[in-house]
Write an enzyme that holds these catalytic residues in place. Sequence first.
Site, PDB file in Angstrom:
ATOM      1  CD  GLU A 114      -1.743  -2.554   1.556  1.00 61.44           C
ATOM      2  OE1 GLU A 114      -2.544  -3.126   1.296  1.00 61.44           O
ATOM      3  OE2 GLU A 114      -0.460  -2.455   1.987  1.00 61.44           O
ATOM      4  CD  GLN A 149      -7.755  -6.509  -2.523  1.00 65.61           C
ATOM      5  OE1 GLN A 149      -7.624  -7.139  -1.470  1.00 65.61           O
ATOM      6  NE2 GLN A 149      -7.433  -6.763  -3.574  1.00 65.61           N
ATOM      7  CG  PHE A 150     -10.905  -4.308   1.770  1.00 60.40           C
ATOM      8  CD1 PHE A 150     -12.439  -4.184   1.444  1.00 60.40           C
ATOM      9  CD2 PHE A 150     -10.368  -5.167   1.062  1.00 60.40           C
ATOM     10  CE1 PHE A 150     -13.145  -5.408   1.298  1.00 60.40           C
ATOM     11  CE2 PHE A 150     -10.977  -6.295   0.589  1.00 60.40           C
ATOM     12  CZ  PHE A 150     -12.431  -6.366   0.576  1.00 60.40           C
ATOM     13  CB  ILE A 197      -5.900   3.257   3.820  1.00 61.29           C
ATOM     14  CG1 ILE A 197      -5.479   4.320   3.156  1.00 61.29           C
ATOM     15  CG2 ILE A 197      -6.192   3.889   5.262  1.00 61.29           C
ATOM     16  CD1 ILE A 197      -6.253   5.377   2.840  1.00 61.29           C
ATOM     17  N   PRO A 243      -0.820   1.286   5.940  1.00 68.16           N
ATOM     18  CG  PRO A 243      -0.301  -1.087   5.644  1.00 68.16           C
ATOM     19  CD  PRO A 243      -1.446  -0.159   5.973  1.00 68.16           C
ATOM     20  CG  HIS A 270     -12.494  -7.369   4.663  1.00 71.86           C
ATOM     21  ND1 HIS A 270     -12.084  -8.227   5.757  1.00 71.86           N
ATOM     22  CD2 HIS A 270     -11.609  -7.569   3.691  1.00 71.86           C
ATOM     23  CE1 HIS A 270     -11.120  -9.054   5.212  1.00 71.86           C
ATOM     24  NE2 HIS A 270     -10.814  -8.465   4.135  1.00 71.86           N
TER      25      HIS A 270
END
Length: 690
Positions: free
Chosen positions: A409, A431-432, A436, A438, A478
Site C-alpha cells: 500500500e 483494496q479496502f 490504507i 501502511p 473489511h
Amino acid sequence: METLTQPRVSKKVLKEAFFKMAKAKAMTELYEEHFKVVSKYVHATSRGHEAIQLAASMQLKPQDYAYPYYRDDSMLLGIGMRPYDLMLQLLAKKDDPFSGGRTYYAHPSLNDPDKPKIPHQSSATGMQAIPATGAAMGMQYKEQQGLDNNDHPLVLCSLGDACVTEGEVAEAFQMAALKQLPILFLVQDNGWDISASADEIRANNALHYAKGFKGLEAIHVEGNDFSECYDALEKVIKTIRKERRPFLVHASVPLLNHHTSGVRMEWYRDDLDEHRIHDPYPILIEQLEEAGFSEKEINKIETEAKALVAADYEAALKAEDPTAEDLYTHDYAPTPITEEQGERKPAGAEKSVMVDSALHAVEELMKADKHCLLYGQDVGHRLGGVFREAATLSQKFGKERVFNTPIQEAYIIGSTAGMSAVGLKPIVEVQFADYIWPGLNQLFTEVSRSCYLSNGKWPVSMILRVPIGAYGSGGPYHSSSVESVVANIRGVKIAYPSTGADLKGLMKAAYHDPNPVVIFEHKGLYWSKVPGTLAAKTHEPAEDYVLPFGKANIFQEAYEEAIEANEAMTIVTYGMGVHWALNASKDFEGRIEIIDLRTLNPIDFDTIYDSVKRTNRCMVLTEEPRNNTFAMSLSGNIQEHCFKHLDAPVVTMGSENMPAIPLNSTLEQTMLPSAAKVSQKIGELFDYWG
C-alpha cells in the site's frame, strides 16, 4: 555492465569537481564559524560525503530526476546550484528557490529546464525511495506508450545506509527489480544513524541486502575517492541509460561534521580521528597533483571558492524574509474545474449502478488520455478488482496501463508522487479502507505536502480510490470507516459520493485537478443491493460531465410550510448516511432537508449554513464511531456559525464507539446507524423542548 578499470577522469572534470568540493567544504566551515546565526534553523552538511555526491550529480542531465536527501548539499552544487541558492534555504528566506522558506536546508525541489528535476521529498529517511521509484516507473511507462522523446532519462535516488532498514525502501527495491526500472539507488554509508552505530542497527549493509532482490545489480565504491566514484558511476549511468535496469551503488564515506546542527558529533562519537583519515578533500588534491595541477593552481581554486562562499553568505543574510501573507500560498494548485458542466442526465440514459458509473468514468478517461493509467491490488486482467470496479479495463487498454501491484500500500500511494512528477495521471486503488494504514506515511509525508513545500512547483495529481464502509458482515478488517484520519491530512482533497452520477462527475473533476484526491466509495452502495439504497442508482451522466469539489447537494428539500412553521430539520451527511437519512425522513414527510456533502474537503459550508439557518435544527450523520470524528468537528463548525438560529443543539450521530465492527450480523447491526435509529434521533431532536 563493463568491469571497472583504473580511474580515467579528465583534468577538466577534476578541476570542476575540486572547485565544487572546495565550495562545499568552505560552506561547512563558514556555518561552523557563524553557528549562532545559521543554526536558528536546523541544517546538515555533506562534509565527508562530497566525492560520491559530486561524482554522481555531475553526470546527470536535465531530463533526469534526482531525489537527494538532507545531507546532499554537494549534490546540489554538482548540478549547478550556487551556494547563495542553498544559503537562502539555510536562512529560510523568501527567495529560497526550493521552498520559499518553508523547509529545511538541503531539502530541494527544483523544476528548472537546464538542471535535473528534483520533486519534493521529505526528510523522513527512506521515504523518498518510493516516489523516486514511481518516477522511474513513469519513465518506463512513457517509453512503452511512445510518450517520451527517447532521451533515455534516469532517476537518481540518494539514501543513507541506515534508512535501508525501512520497510518502504524494501518496497521500492522490490518494484525496481520486478519492473526493471531505470533507477540508481545511491547509498551513502557513513556507519552511523544518529547516535546509533551500524553494528547496533543492521545485520548487513545495503550492498549485501540488495543481493536479495533479483534483478537489482549492486556494486561497492570507496565513496571518498572522487576518481573511483566518477569512473564507476559513469559506467553504471551509461548502462542504465542503455539497458533500462536498476542499480544500487553502495559508497563507504566518512562523516566529518555533525549529524545536524542540533546533534553535535562531539556529544557521542569516539571515531572522529579514524573518519578524518578518510577525508575526500586531500584525496582529490592528490589526484589533481597527479594530473599535473600545480600547488599554485590548487590554492587559487580554493581561494576563489572561499571568496565566493563568503560573498554569497553576506548576500543571503541581507535577503528578504517571507511575509505573513506568504503562509497562505500554494496549499493547493488551482483546479480548472470550478463549475458543474456537461449532461448529468442525458436523453435516453438508463439508470446505472454506482460501480458501473465509476468503471465507465475510468474507461472514458483512459480512452481520452494515454497519460492515464490504473494500478493496485487485483485490478489486472484476471479479476478486474475485488468489486469488479476495474473489470475489462486491462483487456481494453493493455497490461502496461492497467496492472496489479504487490501487496504494498505504501508503494501504491507514494509512487503516484513520482508518476505525477514525470507528467502522468495515475489512478490507484487500495483494496479496502482497512488496509490504507501502511500507505498513510506516504500520503501524509510525501504526497499531501508536495505542492506546499515545493512552493507550488510539484503538486501531485493523482486519484486514490478507497472502497469503504460496512457491507454484508465484512467484519473488523473489511468494514472500517477512516475518513476522519484522512481528513486530518491537509493538502489532500476528499470525495465521498452517495450516488453513481456524483461518483462519475467527481471522478472526472478529480482527474483534471492537479492536486491529490482520495475518493471513498461505499461498498454497500456499489450495486444498490442493500435495502434502502436504490437512490444510489442513477442515470449515468454523459462523458463530458464534471462535478466540482466543494459543492454540496440538497438531496432533499424541506417543505416551505414546514420551515415557516418551525417544524423542519437539516441532516448533513454523506455516503451511506444519505440513504439512512432519506429512508428515515419518510416518517417526517416534508420536514427533513438532507444535505449531501459529496466532498469532505473542501466542504460547502455556505450550503450547510444556509439550510440550518432556515430550519433551525441540525443533525450531522456519519458511519464512523461518533467520538473525535470529522462529523463532530463539522457539528462544532455549524454550532459556532449558526448558534443564534438554533432551537436545539447540533446533534452528531454515528456508530457505537467500539474498536472494530464485529463479524456477527446482530452485533454489526447494533453497532451501525440505520434508518430506524436515525428516525428515532430525529424525533428526539424535534422534541428537544418537550
